[in-house]
Design a protein around this motif. Structure first.
Motif, PDB file in Angstrom:
ATOM      1  N   ALA A  92      39.898  36.468  39.590  1.00 23.20           N
ATOM      2  CA  ALA A  92      40.698  37.664  39.854  1.00 23.20           C
ATOM      3  C   ALA A  92      39.965  38.941  39.452  1.00 23.20           C
ATOM      4  CB  ALA A  92      42.031  37.568  39.124  1.00 23.20           C
ATOM      5  N   THR A  93      39.519  39.017  38.197  1.00 17.68           N
ATOM      6  CA  THR A  93      38.869  40.255  37.756  1.00 17.68           C
ATOM      7  C   THR A  93      37.503  40.429  38.400  1.00 17.68           C
ATOM      8  OG1 THR A  93      37.989  39.156  35.774  1.00 17.68           O
ATOM      9  CG2 THR A  93      40.103  40.252  35.569  1.00 17.68           C
ATOM     10  N   GLY A  94      36.777  39.311  38.607  1.00 16.19           N
ATOM     11  CA  GLY A  94      35.483  39.416  39.273  1.00 16.19           C
ATOM     12  C   GLY A  94      35.616  39.959  40.677  1.00 16.19           C
ATOM     13  N   THR A  95      36.600  39.475  41.417  1.00 20.74           N
ATOM     14  CA  THR A  95      36.825  39.963  42.773  1.00 20.74           C
ATOM     15  C   THR A  95      37.293  41.408  42.762  1.00 20.74           C
ATOM     16  OG1 THR A  95      37.425  37.732  43.479  1.00 20.74           O
ATOM     17  CG2 THR A  95      38.061  39.535  44.930  1.00 20.74           C
ATOM     18  N   THR A  96      38.203  41.740  41.846  1.00 18.37           N
ATOM     19  CA  THR A  96      38.715  43.111  41.758  1.00 18.37           C
ATOM     20  C   THR A  96      37.587  44.110  41.559  1.00 18.37           C
ATOM     21  OG1 THR A  96      40.836  42.375  40.844  1.00 18.37           O
ATOM     22  CG2 THR A  96      40.226  44.664  40.467  1.00 18.37           C
ATOM     23  N   ILE A  97      36.742  43.849  40.567  1.00  9.96           N
ATOM     24  CA  ILE A  97      35.655  44.778  40.249  1.00  9.96           C
ATOM     25  C   ILE A  97      34.619  44.820  41.371  1.00  9.96           C
ATOM     26  CG2 ILE A  97      33.767  45.234  38.640  1.00  9.96           C
ATOM     27  CD1 ILE A  97      35.559  43.947  36.459  1.00  9.96           C
ATOM     28  N   ILE A 179      43.919  44.267  44.702  1.00  6.98           N
ATOM     29  CA  ILE A 179      43.869  45.290  43.651  1.00  6.98           C
ATOM     30  C   ILE A 179      42.577  46.095  43.773  1.00  6.98           C
ATOM     31  CG2 ILE A 179      43.759  45.682  41.159  1.00  6.98           C
ATOM     32  CD1 ILE A 179      45.483  43.186  40.797  1.00  6.98           C
ATOM     33  N   GLY A 180      41.443  45.405  44.013  1.00 14.90           N
ATOM     34  CA  GLY A 180      40.181  46.109  44.155  1.00 14.90           C
ATOM     35  C   GLY A 180      40.177  47.105  45.306  1.00 14.90           C
ATOM     36  N   LEU A 181      40.876  46.784  46.387  1.00 16.46           N
ATOM     37  CA  LEU A 181      40.968  47.691  47.528  1.00 16.46           C
ATOM     38  C   LEU A 181      41.949  48.837  47.275  1.00 16.46           C
ATOM     39  CD1 LEU A 181      41.108  45.014  50.361  1.00 16.46           C
ATOM     40  CD2 LEU A 181      39.240  46.630  49.998  1.00 16.46           C
ATOM     41  N   SER A 182      42.817  48.673  46.268  1.00 13.55           N
ATOM     42  CA  SER A 182      43.877  49.651  46.022  1.00 13.55           C
ATOM     43  C   SER A 182      43.509  50.704  44.979  1.00 13.55           C
ATOM     44  CB  SER A 182      45.157  48.934  45.575  1.00 13.55           C
ATOM     45  OG  SER A 182      45.577  47.991  46.548  1.00 13.55           O
ATOM     46  N   ALA A 192      42.730  47.766  35.717  1.00 19.08           N
ATOM     47  CA  ALA A 192      43.873  47.227  36.461  1.00 19.08           C
ATOM     48  C   ALA A 192      43.891  45.707  36.407  1.00 19.08           C
ATOM     49  CB  ALA A 192      43.824  47.709  37.912  1.00 19.08           C
ATOM     50  N   GLY A 193      42.706  45.087  36.449  1.00 23.61           N
ATOM     51  CA  GLY A 193      42.647  43.629  36.381  1.00 23.61           C
ATOM     52  C   GLY A 193      43.156  43.107  35.052  1.00 23.61           C
ATOM     53  N   GLY A 194      42.765  43.771  33.958  1.00 27.13           N
ATOM     54  CA  GLY A 194      43.186  43.317  32.643  1.00 27.13           C
ATOM     55  C   GLY A 194      44.658  43.520  32.375  1.00 27.13           C
ATOM     56  N   VAL A 195      45.252  44.545  32.982  1.00 28.96           N
ATOM     57  CA  VAL A 195      46.652  44.873  32.715  1.00 28.96           C
ATOM     58  C   VAL A 195      47.572  43.719  33.071  1.00 28.96           C
ATOM     59  CG1 VAL A 195      48.574  46.287  33.537  1.00 28.96           C
ATOM     60  CG2 VAL A 195      46.454  47.374  32.797  1.00 28.96           C
ATOM     61  N   SER A 264      45.503  42.205  51.806  1.00 27.18           N
ATOM     62  CA  SER A 264      44.117  42.641  51.619  1.00 27.18           C
ATOM     63  C   SER A 264      43.476  43.020  52.938  1.00 27.18           C
ATOM     64  CB  SER A 264      43.305  41.536  50.940  1.00 27.18           C
ATOM     65  OG  SER A 264      43.778  41.273  49.640  1.00 27.18           O
ATOM     66  N   MET A 265      43.703  42.221  53.973  1.00 27.31           N
ATOM     67  CA  MET A 265      43.113  42.525  55.266  1.00 27.31           C
ATOM     68  C   MET A 265      43.681  43.827  55.838  1.00 27.31           C
ATOM     69  SD  MET A 265      40.739  40.462  55.780  1.00 27.31           S
ATOM     70  CE  MET A 265      40.385  41.314  57.319  1.00 27.31           C
ATOM     71  N   ARG A 266      44.964  44.036  55.684  1.00 25.01           N
ATOM     72  CA  ARG A 266      45.576  45.297  56.162  1.00 25.01           C
ATOM     73  C   ARG A 266      45.001  46.490  55.396  1.00 25.01           C
ATOM     74  NH1 ARG A 266      50.164  45.890  59.117  1.00 25.01           N
ATOM     75  NH2 ARG A 266      50.752  47.681  57.815  1.00 25.01           N
ATOM     76  N   LYS A 267      44.862  46.318  54.087  1.00 17.89           N
ATOM     77  CA  LYS A 267      44.317  47.406  53.261  1.00 17.89           C
ATOM     78  C   LYS A 267      42.867  47.678  53.638  1.00 17.89           C
ATOM     79  CE  LYS A 267      45.159  50.168  49.720  1.00 17.89           C
ATOM     80  NZ  LYS A 267      46.253  51.169  49.718  1.00 17.89           N
ATOM     81  N   PHE A 268      42.104  46.621  53.834  1.00 15.42           N
ATOM     82  CA  PHE A 268      40.687  46.752  54.198  1.00 15.42           C
ATOM     83  C   PHE A 268      40.533  47.499  55.511  1.00 15.42           C
ATOM     84  CE2 PHE A 268      37.013  44.693  56.434  1.00 15.42           C
ATOM     85  CZ  PHE A 268      36.013  45.325  55.708  1.00 15.42           C
ATOM     86  N   GLU A 269      41.313  47.136  56.495  1.00 12.70           N
ATOM     87  CA  GLU A 269      41.233  47.790  57.804  1.00 12.70           C
ATOM     88  C   GLU A 269      41.629  49.272  57.692  1.00 12.70           C
ATOM     89  OE1 GLU A 269      40.072  46.885  60.566  1.00 12.70           O
ATOM     90  OE2 GLU A 269      39.835  44.724  60.354  1.00 12.70           O
ATOM     91  N   SER A 270      42.678  49.573  56.910  1.00 14.51           N
ATOM     92  CA  SER A 270      43.132  50.964  56.820  1.00 14.51           C
ATOM     93  C   SER A 270      42.130  51.829  56.066  1.00 14.51           C
ATOM     94  CB  SER A 270      44.496  51.023  56.132  1.00 14.51           C
ATOM     95  OG  SER A 270      44.412  50.613  54.771  1.00 14.51           O
ATOM     96  N   LEU A 271      41.505  51.300  55.023  1.00 18.56           N
ATOM     97  CA  LEU A 271      40.572  52.095  54.230  1.00 18.56           C
ATOM     98  C   LEU A 271      39.256  52.320  54.955  1.00 18.56           C
ATOM     99  CD1 LEU A 271      41.115  50.599  50.663  1.00 18.56           C
ATOM    100  CD2 LEU A 271      41.808  52.855  51.470  1.00 18.56           C
ATOM    101  N   THR A 272      38.737  51.267  55.594  1.00 17.23           N
ATOM    102  CA  THR A 272      37.424  51.417  56.248  1.00 17.23           C
ATOM    103  C   THR A 272      37.536  52.148  57.582  1.00 17.23           C
ATOM    104  OG1 THR A 272      37.690  49.188  57.206  1.00 17.23           O
ATOM    105  CG2 THR A 272      36.433  49.377  55.159  1.00 17.23           C
TER     106      THR A 272
END
Length: 274
Positions: A92-97, A179-182, A192-195, A264-272
């Motif tokens: 989780a934290t590795g992916t987030t960061i 979380i990483g995309l947000s 955010a990962g640790g919280v 995640s996919m929706r967030k990825f598409e909207s951000l990029t």
């Protein structure tokens, strides 16, 4: 070596025939290898991933173990919880960061601009975290055996428990991806990962029986996906009824993959797309 240096070669990607299942698997393989190479060439990240769970084993076994009553050998009780905790923290934290850092540097935009599958970009990241979990287990299991832990239920249940652990770790990595995309920076991603991870682990059966918690807290602790996964591994590793906890862990895992994979996919598409 920077992550930019480990970006898949754009000419090689463009030269591959596009469309179909083989194209998707080819992109997924490229992205997974790219992330594994980045982990291998970042020894400080690998060291942290391996060192943290080892410290937790030593801390709880030798500092707190004598004060915690579990009705049996505390090492047998503790190790399954440490395994799940390790998969959660690493994946989780590795992916987030990692995702937050690549968003910040523009790598995600570059991936999106290349003629490759969108889902392979994030899926390659989460699949590569499975290899981090395997590497951590390769260190933790021998240490646990030296401390007296035993797989009392036989080889096949132990193997099933390890596979279940990898599935659960992969599932929570999708929450980490979302979380990483947000968030807006790697520093914010780490915070955010640790919280959420810290209370998620502690309010469970990972280190203490949930029966010792206050009644109002037991309701959550006894039914959290963390507790379900830990109880499933305990039953598979050391014996006892396992079917209910295993099925619940599988259900939680696929639920997390479906929900946070979609988000995640929706967030990825909207951000990029900006």
């Amino acid at each position: 070596m920077t992550s930019a240096a480990l970006t898949p070669d754009s000419s090689a990607v463009a030269a591959r025939p596009q469309g179909g299942v083989s194209w998707w698997f080819s992109d997924l393989w490229e992205m997974t290898l790219r992330n594994i190479r980045y982990l291998v060439r970042s020894p400080e990240m690998v060291l942290y991933s391996l060192l943290q769970p080892v410290l937790f084993i030593l801390l709880f076994a030798y500092v707190f173990g004598g004060a915690i009553e579990v009705g049996g050998d505390y090492v047998q009780f503790l190790l399954p919880g440490i395994f799940v905790q390790m998969a959660l923290y690493g994946s989780a934290t590795g992916t987030t960061i990692g995702v937050a850092a690549e968003m910040r540097t523009g790598l995600m935009d570059r991936f999106r601009s290349m003629p490759m599958s969108r889902t392979a970009v994030l899926l390659g990241r989460t699949v590569s975290e499975v290899f981090r979990t395997v590497a951590s287990l390769a260190v933790m299991v021998p240490i646990g055996l030296l401390m007296g832990f035993r797989f009392e239920n036989g080889f096949l249940p132990a193997l099933g428990g390890m596979l279940l652990l990898l599935l659960f770790g992969h599932a929570v990595s999708w929450l980490g991806a979302w979380i990483g995309l947000s968030v807006h920076s790697a520093q914010a991603a780490q915070a955010a990962g640790g919280v959420w991870v810290f209370p998620f682990v502690l309010i469970s059966s990972a280190f203490v029986p949930t029966e010792t918690m206050p009644g109002w807290l037991q309701v959550y602790a006894a039914n959290s996906p963390m507790t379900t996964a830990v109880n499933a591994l305990r039953a598979l590793f050391t014996g006892g009824p396992a079917a209910s906890d295993v099925l619940q862990t599988v259900a939680w895992s696929f639920g997390l993959i479906v929900v946070f994979g979609w988000l995640s996919m929706r967030k990825f598409e909207s951000l990029t797309a900006r």
